[in-house]
Design a protein around this motif. Structure first.
Motif, PDB file in Angstrom:
ATOM      1  N   GLU A 163     -13.828   7.805 -25.225  1.00 54.75           N
ATOM      2  CA  GLU A 163     -12.852   8.205 -24.210  1.00 54.75           C
ATOM      3  C   GLU A 163     -13.148   7.547 -22.868  1.00 54.75           C
ATOM      4  O   GLU A 163     -12.231   7.191 -22.127  1.00 54.75           O
ATOM      5  N   GLU A 164     -14.428   7.375 -22.575  1.00 52.64           N
ATOM      6  CA  GLU A 164     -14.820   6.715 -21.321  1.00 52.64           C
ATOM      7  C   GLU A 164     -14.361   5.266 -21.292  1.00 52.64           C
ATOM      8  O   GLU A 164     -13.784   4.806 -20.301  1.00 52.64           O
ATOM      9  N   ARG A 198     -17.011  11.044 -26.862  1.00 56.47           N
ATOM     10  CA  ARG A 198     -16.988  11.062 -25.389  1.00 56.47           C
ATOM     11  C   ARG A 198     -17.126   9.647 -24.819  1.00 56.47           C
ATOM     12  O   ARG A 198     -16.450   9.294 -23.850  1.00 56.47           O
TER      13      ARG A 198
END
Length: 457
Positions: A436-437, A433
């Motif tokens: 992806e940020e 996550r």
């Protein structure tokens, strides 16, 4: 060098970076004297004025200081300035986090020069992004932390400039009023604030690490209050060093036995151990024991390890970890010992688990998918060979024996239990996550759009 439009001849001292210049005085003919051939006349500042144009720099690696000197006209006056560019690409003593802070500081300084050369806000934004890319490329092996830090900084600068532009419009003032210099001032002020915020990240990470250690230690304490927690680590990670010192101040009563691998060829492990002891809380000194172990003894050191504590210079989107050489061997050995321990105690009620591989890192070290592998960083053979006898070194050099010079290697995700970050304790999904940020921020900053100033004007 003197602004007359003619190229001059510069000699840079390889040890100190001192620069002497022979100024180009233009063409001469044989008539200048029988001993003077036709060609160019050069006037030397040292022989005629007894003073160099630059005295050089003070640097730990004196024999390479000259390699860090370059020239460029930064302010557009037609004269090249003397530039020393060794802070990021030549620094092999600082960790990734420290280098990221250095890069951030360099960005702020270079924006000051950009204010002298950029004519408008479009040029300034392009130059800001170019500077960031150059700083990221300076240390390939540690570019993850530098890249994330600078991308977040540029995104924040983008937002600062946008907000200022909107405020100017709301007041009915033209956005050009602030000028390039004003935009640079806003950017530098935001960078100063980011530097202060980065210090808070260290505190948050220390708190998460403290919670993890106390939760790990609690069942052990119930079983045997006198049994120390065995931690194995290596290299000289500022993140690990700071976290352990924070733990010594908040929970000095937790008994620890910390084994540090020597971490050759520069023996950073021994350096880290000395630095921790220099600032260790007095109460913790009564409960903590330290041991320095040669790298070749990793198999023995891993046997009693409860936690292998590794830093990270890069964490891939899938959870692989790039760190100092020796990390992969340490993780494999600790994992193997852990499996043996489980097999031996499978019919017993074991109150605690051994052999955990823990990555302690800021989330800035996590990179977007597809950018895990970068250029290999190799160090000179002398890093290793200087410890050998002169005779051995000569025989091996004459025979052309290759000396391994890579400093970083990958630890597979399957060898890692958890990732302790300022965001909390992450598993592989948590790492993904964050990746992806940062990928989204990178597209916003470098994805080809015109950036903050493209507001339909």
């Amino acid at each position: 060098m003197n602004g007359d439009g003619q190229a001059d001849y510069c000699v840079v001292n390889i040890q100190s970076g001192r620069v002497d210049v022979w100024y180009n005085q233009g063409p001469v003919s044989k008539s200048w004297g029988s001993q003077t051939p036709a060609g160019m006349l050069w006037w030397n500042s040292t022989t005629q004025k007894n003073a160099p144009v630059a005295s050089g720099v003070t640097y730990l690696e004196k024999w390479t200081a000259g390699d860090m000197v370059t020239f460029g006209d930064l302010n557009g006056d037609g004269r090249d300035e003397y530039l020393y560019v060794g802070k990021v690409d030549s620094n092999y003593t600082s960790g990734a986090r420290q280098l990221a802070s250095t890069a951030l500081s360099s960005l702020s300084q270079l924006l000051g020069y950009a204010a002298l050369t950029c004519q408008n806000r479009v040029e300034l934004w392009d130059e800001t992004r170019r500077i960031a890319k150059e700083l990221v490329a300076a240390r390939p092996s540690m570019s993850a932390a530098i890249n994330s830090c600078l991308i977040r900084a540029l995104s924040s600068i983008d937002e600062t400039w946008r907000n200022h532009q909107k405020e100017e419009k709301e007041r009915g003032e033209g956005v050009k009023e602030v000028g390039v210099k004003g935009l640079v001032d806003l950017a530098q002020a935001r960078i100063d604030q980011i530097m202060r915020e980065r210090k808070e990240v260290t505190s948050k990470l220390g708190a998460v690490f403290m919670d993890y250690i106390t939760s790990f230690q609690e069942p052990r304490s119930q079983a045997d209050t006198n049994s120390p927690l065995h931690i194995l680590t290596l290299s000289n990670s500022s993140t690990i060093r700071t976290a352990l010192l924070t733990l010594s101040q908040t929970h000095p009563s937790i008994p620890l036995e910390i084994t540090v691998m020597e971490s050759r060829p520069r023996c950073e492990g021994a350096d880290m151990c000395a630095q921790i002891l220099r600032f260790l809380d007095s109460k913790a000194k009564e409960k903590w024991r330290f041991k320095i172990t040669p790298d070749c003894a990793i198999g023995t050191a891993a046997k009693d390890t409860d936690i292998l504590l590794l830093g990270a210079d890069r964490i891939s989107s899938e959870g692989r970890v790039s760190n100092k050489i020796g990390s992969a061997a340490a993780a494999i050995c600790v994992r193997h010992c852990h499996q043996q321990h489980q097999q031996q105690h499978q019919h017993q009620s074991d109150s605690h688990s051994k052999g955990k591989v823990v990555i302690l890192s800021e989330s800035d070290k996590i990179v977007a998918e597809g950018v895990e592998d970068r250029k290999t960083e190799n160090h000179p053979a002398e890093e290793m060979s200087k410890a050998w006898s002169e005779e051995t070194r000569k025989v091996l050099e004459d025979a052309g024996v290759e000396v391994f010079g890579e400093w970083f290697e990958w630890v597979g995700w399957e060898s890692v239990d958890v990732y302790v970050t300022e965001r909390g304790v992450l598993d592989r999904e948590g790492v993904k996550r964050v990746a992806e940020e940062i990928e989204g921020l990178e597209r916003r900053v470098f994805g080809g759009g015109t950036g903050w100033y493209d507001l339909g004007e």
